[in-house]
Design a protein around this motif. Structure first.
Motif, PDB file in Angstrom:
ATOM      1  N   VAL A  29       0.832  -1.207   0.000  1.00  0.00           N
ATOM      2  CA  VAL A  29       0.000   0.000   0.000  1.00  0.00           C
ATOM      3  C   VAL A  29       0.863   1.253   0.000  1.00  0.00           C
ATOM      4  N   GLY A  30       1.905   1.244   0.846  1.00  0.00           N
ATOM      5  CA  GLY A  30       2.791   2.406   0.903  1.00  0.00           C
ATOM      6  C   GLY A  30       3.484   2.675  -0.423  1.00  0.00           C
ATOM      7  N   ILE A  31       3.979   1.611  -1.059  1.00  0.00           N
ATOM      8  CA  ILE A  31       4.668   1.765  -2.345  1.00  0.00           C
ATOM      9  C   ILE A  31       3.682   2.181  -3.433  1.00  0.00           C
ATOM     10  N   TRP A  32       2.475   1.611  -3.396  1.00  0.00           N
ATOM     11  CA  TRP A  32       1.465   1.958  -4.397  1.00  0.00           C
ATOM     12  C   TRP A  32       1.149   3.447  -4.375  1.00  0.00           C
ATOM     13  N   ILE A  33       1.001   4.004  -3.181  1.00  0.00           N
ATOM     14  CA  ILE A  33       0.697   5.433  -3.080  1.00  0.00           C
ATOM     15  C   ILE A  33       1.853   6.271  -3.628  1.00  0.00           C
ATOM     16  N   LEU A  34       3.083   5.834  -3.381  1.00  0.00           N
ATOM     17  CA  LEU A  34       4.236   6.612  -3.843  1.00  0.00           C
ATOM     18  C   LEU A  34       4.446   6.515  -5.352  1.00  0.00           C
ATOM     19  N   VAL A  35       4.098   5.372  -5.948  1.00  0.00           N
ATOM     20  CA  VAL A  35       4.353   5.198  -7.387  1.00  0.00           C
ATOM     21  C   VAL A  35       3.112   5.461  -8.231  1.00  0.00           C
ATOM     22  N   ASP A  36       1.989   5.783  -7.602  1.00  0.00           N
ATOM     23  CA  ASP A  36       0.782   6.138  -8.353  1.00  0.00           C
ATOM     24  C   ASP A  36       1.148   7.249  -9.343  1.00  0.00           C
ATOM     25  N   MET A  39       0.000  10.625  -8.491  1.00  0.00           N
ATOM     26  CA  MET A  39       0.258  11.077  -7.126  1.00  0.00           C
ATOM     27  C   MET A  39       1.000  12.401  -7.076  1.00  0.00           C
ATOM     28  N   LYS A  40       2.094  12.515  -7.802  1.00  0.00           N
ATOM     29  CA  LYS A  40       2.924  13.709  -7.715  1.00  0.00           C
ATOM     30  C   LYS A  40       2.162  14.954  -8.169  1.00  0.00           C
ATOM     31  N   ASP A  41       1.470  14.857  -9.305  1.00  0.00           N
ATOM     32  CA  ASP A  41       0.736  16.018  -9.802  1.00  0.00           C
ATOM     33  C   ASP A  41      -0.377  16.427  -8.850  1.00  0.00           C
ATOM     34  N   LEU A  56       0.123  12.601   2.681  1.00  0.00           N
ATOM     35  CA  LEU A  56      -0.075  11.230   2.218  1.00  0.00           C
ATOM     36  C   LEU A  56       1.256  10.533   1.960  1.00  0.00           C
ATOM     37  N   LYS A  57       2.209  11.277   1.396  1.00  0.00           N
ATOM     38  CA  LYS A  57       3.528  10.692   1.167  1.00  0.00           C
ATOM     39  C   LYS A  57       4.206  10.367   2.490  1.00  0.00           C
ATOM     40  N   THR A  58       4.085  11.266   3.449  1.00  0.00           N
ATOM     41  CA  THR A  58       4.689  11.017   4.764  1.00  0.00           C
ATOM     42  C   THR A  58       4.088   9.773   5.394  1.00  0.00           C
ATOM     43  N   ALA A  59       2.765   9.658   5.351  1.00  0.00           N
ATOM     44  CA  ALA A  59       2.104   8.472   5.900  1.00  0.00           C
ATOM     45  C   ALA A  59       2.525   7.213   5.150  1.00  0.00           C
ATOM     46  N   ALA A  60       2.707   7.319   3.838  1.00  0.00           N
ATOM     47  CA  ALA A  60       3.136   6.158   3.047  1.00  0.00           C
ATOM     48  C   ALA A  60       4.540   5.718   3.452  1.00  0.00           C
ATOM     49  N   TYR A  61       5.435   6.669   3.665  1.00  0.00           N
ATOM     50  CA  TYR A  61       6.779   6.324   4.125  1.00  0.00           C
ATOM     51  C   TYR A  61       6.740   5.649   5.499  1.00  0.00           C
ATOM     52  N   ILE A  62       5.846   6.130   6.361  1.00  0.00           N
ATOM     53  CA  ILE A  62       5.703   5.511   7.677  1.00  0.00           C
ATOM     54  C   ILE A  62       5.246   4.064   7.525  1.00  0.00           C
ATOM     55  N   LEU A  63       4.268   3.837   6.641  1.00  0.00           N
ATOM     56  CA  LEU A  63       3.782   2.477   6.419  1.00  0.00           C
ATOM     57  C   LEU A  63       4.872   1.569   5.871  1.00  0.00           C
ATOM     58  N   TRP A 211     -10.473  12.320  -3.851  1.00  0.00           N
ATOM     59  CA  TRP A 211      -9.199  11.599  -4.015  1.00  0.00           C
ATOM     60  C   TRP A 211      -8.441  11.532  -2.698  1.00  0.00           C
ATOM     61  N   ILE A 212      -8.384  12.654  -1.977  1.00  0.00           N
ATOM     62  CA  ILE A 212      -7.717  12.689  -0.674  1.00  0.00           C
ATOM     63  C   ILE A 212      -8.405  11.728   0.295  1.00  0.00           C
ATOM     64  N   ASN A 213      -9.729  11.792   0.346  1.00  0.00           N
ATOM     65  CA  ASN A 213     -10.476  10.963   1.290  1.00  0.00           C
ATOM     66  C   ASN A 213     -10.322   9.479   0.991  1.00  0.00           C
ATOM     67  N   SER A 214     -10.331   9.111  -0.300  1.00  0.00           N
ATOM     68  CA  SER A 214     -10.217   7.694  -0.648  1.00  0.00           C
ATOM     69  C   SER A 214      -8.839   7.145  -0.300  1.00  0.00           C
ATOM     70  N   HIS A 215      -7.788   7.912  -0.598  1.00  0.00           N
ATOM     71  CA  HIS A 215      -6.442   7.451  -0.265  1.00  0.00           C
ATOM     72  C   HIS A 215      -6.213   7.441   1.244  1.00  0.00           C
TER      73      HIS A 215
END
Length: 252
Positions: A29-36, A39-41, A56-63, A211-215
């Motif tokens: 899940v963490g990697i998916w959010i970062l490589v979406d 995501m960056k845009d 969201l990126k910070t939370a993904a790194y934590i995960l 988008w924010i709420n779903s992620h």
């Protein structure tokens, strides 16, 4: 007592196998959010509009960090169960508590920042377009508008009197024009000046909030699911430790 100890050992080993799989899920899940690819845009636009860090990126790194740590935790639990080692099991229980606390902190972090950012998007998106569409955020905004099929923050009217509109003479950018089956806008020049063609009339605010709420929900849901597993693991480990003591006492 040997029967109960064996059952507790089997339960603990089975749990740790599931726990290892959950660690892989956390990493995924963490990697998916970062490589979406979007995501960056999306995060560039949200960050510019809200002046907040990329939560969201910070939370993904934590995960990702805790997902990797779960493998160490599971290893300690399996070794402690196989060797009936109270020392290893004590480390295991401690590590479980650390992971649990980290996931709880990540969940609170996401929930707090999600609500804070959503409250800032209404005005922030319009200001982002007026000030930064022509410069650093052109590509990001174009990607958001094409992918989410929207135009501007609250509506296409956010482009009125923007730096970009004043310099180009257009009313809306290409990315606001609806596309045909070939992926190209119809009557592009007319669409850009609202003199023909079709365009996205709704703004991007609601789509970005969704988008924010779903992620965020995915991050929180994964964290809660793993936390429930950890509680089961704690119970299994504590019961196994108690059965070890009872077995040793009974044998003496």
């Amino acid at each position: 007592m040997g029967f109960f100890t064996g059952c507790a050992r089997l339960l603990l080993i089975t749990f740790n196998f599931i726990f290892w799989l959950s660690g892989a899920a956390i990493l995924g899940v963490g990697i998916w959010i970062l490589v979406d690819p979007n995501m960056k845009d999306y995060m560039d636009v949200i960050k510019d509009a809200s002046n907040d860090d990329e939560f969201l990126k910070t939370a993904a790194y934590i995960l990702i960090g805790f997902g990797a740590f779960v493998f160490l935790v599971g290893f300690s639990g399996c070794c402690g169960a196989i060797r009936s080692s109270k020392c290893l099991l004590a480390f295991y229980i401690f590590f479980l508590l650390v992971v649990f606390a980290g996931e709880l902190a990540a969940g609170i972090y996401v929930a707090v920042f999600k609500n804070d950012i959503n409250s800032k998007l209404n005005q922030g998106l319009a200001e982002s377009i007026k000030k930064n569409y022509k410069d650093k955020l052109t590509t990001a905004w174009d990607s958001v508008q094409v992918e989410l099929k929207c135009c501007g923050g609250n509506s296409y009217k956010d482009y009125e009197n923007s730096t970009w509109a004043n310099e180009t003479g257009s009313v809306i950018p290409d990315s606001c024009c609806t596309q045909n089956a070939t992926g190209q806008p119809e009557n592009l020049e007319g669409c850009k000046k609202l003199l023909g063609g079709t365009y996205y009339e709704k703004g991007c605010k609601d789509a970005l909030e969704n988008w924010i709420n779903s992620h965020s929900a995915i991050l929180i849901g994964v964290g809660c699911g793993i936390a429930a597993l950890e509680i089961i693991g704690l119970i299994c480990a504590i019961c196994f430790c108690r059965n070890i003591d009872r077995e040793k006492y009974s044998s003496n």
